[in-house]
Design a protein around this motif. Structure first.
Motif, PDB file in Angstrom:
ATOM      1  N   PRO A   1       0.828  -1.213   0.000  1.00 23.23           N
ATOM      2  CA  PRO A   1       0.000   0.000   0.000  1.00 23.23           C
ATOM      3  C   PRO A   1       0.863   1.264   0.000  1.00 23.23           C
ATOM      4  N   GLU A   2       2.025   1.204   0.630  1.00 23.85           N
ATOM      5  CA  GLU A   2       2.928   2.369   0.651  1.00 23.85           C
ATOM      6  C   GLU A   2       3.419   2.699  -0.755  1.00 23.85           C
ATOM      7  N   TRP A   3       3.720   1.652  -1.544  1.00 19.73           N
ATOM      8  CA  TRP A   3       4.145   1.873  -2.922  1.00 19.73           C
ATOM      9  C   TRP A   3       3.035   2.566  -3.703  1.00 19.73           C
ATOM     10  N   LEU A   4       1.809   2.056  -3.564  1.00 19.85           N
ATOM     11  CA  LEU A   4       0.688   2.648  -4.286  1.00 19.85           C
ATOM     12  C   LEU A   4       0.463   4.091  -3.866  1.00 19.85           C
ATOM     13  N   ASP A   5       0.507   4.357  -2.565  1.00 24.57           N
ATOM     14  CA  ASP A   5       0.349   5.733  -2.085  1.00 24.57           C
ATOM     15  C   ASP A   5       1.409   6.647  -2.687  1.00 24.57           C
TER      16      ASP A   5
ATOM     17  N   HIS B   1       2.359  11.048  -9.162  1.00 27.58           N
ATOM     18  CA  HIS B   1       1.748  11.409 -10.445  1.00 27.58           C
ATOM     19  C   HIS B   1       0.609  12.415 -10.332  1.00 27.58           C
ATOM     20  N   THR B   2       0.062  12.608  -9.158  1.00 30.25           N
ATOM     21  CA  THR B   2      -1.074  13.527  -9.046  1.00 30.25           C
ATOM     22  C   THR B   2      -0.753  14.813  -8.286  1.00 30.25           C
ATOM     23  N   GLU B   3       0.233  14.796  -7.435  1.00 27.32           N
ATOM     24  CA  GLU B   3       0.498  15.960  -6.582  1.00 27.32           C
ATOM     25  C   GLU B   3       1.672  16.815  -7.027  1.00 27.32           C
ATOM     26  N   GLN B   4       2.278  16.472  -8.157  1.00 25.73           N
ATOM     27  CA  GLN B   4       3.330  17.307  -8.706  1.00 25.73           C
ATOM     28  C   GLN B   4       2.744  18.146  -9.835  1.00 25.73           C
ATOM     29  N   ASP B   5       3.549  18.942 -10.484  1.00 25.72           N
ATOM     30  CA  ASP B   5       3.047  19.910 -11.463  1.00 25.72           C
ATOM     31  C   ASP B   5       2.136  19.304 -12.525  1.00 25.72           C
TER      32      ASP B   5
ATOM     33  N   HIS C   1      -6.510  13.472  -9.323  1.00 24.86           N
ATOM     34  CA  HIS C   1      -6.667  13.239  -7.884  1.00 24.86           C
ATOM     35  C   HIS C   1      -6.785  11.752  -7.609  1.00 24.86           C
ATOM     36  N   GLY C   2      -6.086  11.293  -6.588  1.00 24.55           N
ATOM     37  CA  GLY C   2      -6.239   9.938  -6.091  1.00 24.55           C
ATOM     38  C   GLY C   2      -5.929   8.861  -7.107  1.00 24.55           C
ATOM     39  N   TYR C   3      -6.437   7.664  -6.811  1.00 18.88           N
ATOM     40  CA  TYR C   3      -6.177   6.499  -7.654  1.00 18.88           C
ATOM     41  C   TYR C   3      -6.706   6.709  -9.071  1.00 18.88           C
ATOM     42  N   GLU C   4      -7.891   7.283  -9.189  1.00 13.57           N
ATOM     43  CA  GLU C   4      -8.456   7.534 -10.525  1.00 13.57           C
ATOM     44  C   GLU C   4      -7.570   8.494 -11.321  1.00 13.57           C
ATOM     45  N   GLY C   5      -7.016   9.488 -10.653  1.00 12.50           N
ATOM     46  CA  GLY C   5      -6.097  10.408 -11.318  1.00 12.50           C
ATOM     47  C   GLY C   5      -4.841   9.708 -11.795  1.00 12.50           C
ATOM     48  N   TYR C   6      -4.352   8.794 -10.994  1.00 11.37           N
ATOM     49  CA  TYR C   6      -3.179   8.006 -11.382  1.00 11.37           C
ATOM     50  C   TYR C   6      -3.490   7.174 -12.618  1.00 11.37           C
ATOM     51  N   ILE C   7      -4.667   6.538 -12.652  1.00 10.51           N
ATOM     52  CA  ILE C   7      -5.069   5.751 -13.818  1.00 10.51           C
ATOM     53  C   ILE C   7      -5.208   6.655 -15.046  1.00 10.51           C
TER      54      ILE C   7
END
Length: 81
Positions: free
Chosen positions: A7-11, A17-21, A29-35
């Motif tokens: 879970p730490e890797w996923l976090d 991928h979502t909280e940088q520029d 945002h979140g998992y959906e944003g990563y996808i």
């Protein structure tokens, strides 16, 4: 990979991928944003591959059979070398 890693890797990858520029600029945002990021990256990569001035091969290793993939690559190389 979600089920294969911690879970730490996923976090971390979600944050990366979502909280940088890039992610912030795209409103990810979140998992959906990563996808969404991964889907967009795949689209870009496929477009780039289509424009390369040489033949390319895309391998599907979704079953994680690395031995089989190595054999496929060897076969391709032997055919074109």
């Amino acid at each position: 990979m979600k089920t294969m890693r911690s879970p730490e890797w996923l976090d971390f990858v979600i944050w990366y991928h979502t909280e940088q520029d890039y992610g912030k600029n795209k409103g990810l945002h979140g998992y959906e944003g990563y996808i969404q990021f991964l889907e967009h990256r795949r689209e870009l990569e496929l477009r780039i591959i289509e424009q390369l001035p040489f033949q390319c091969f895309i391998l599907d290793n979704s079953d994680y059979d690395w031995g089989n993939q190595q054999q496929i690559v060897s076969n391709i190389m032997m055919k074109y070398l």
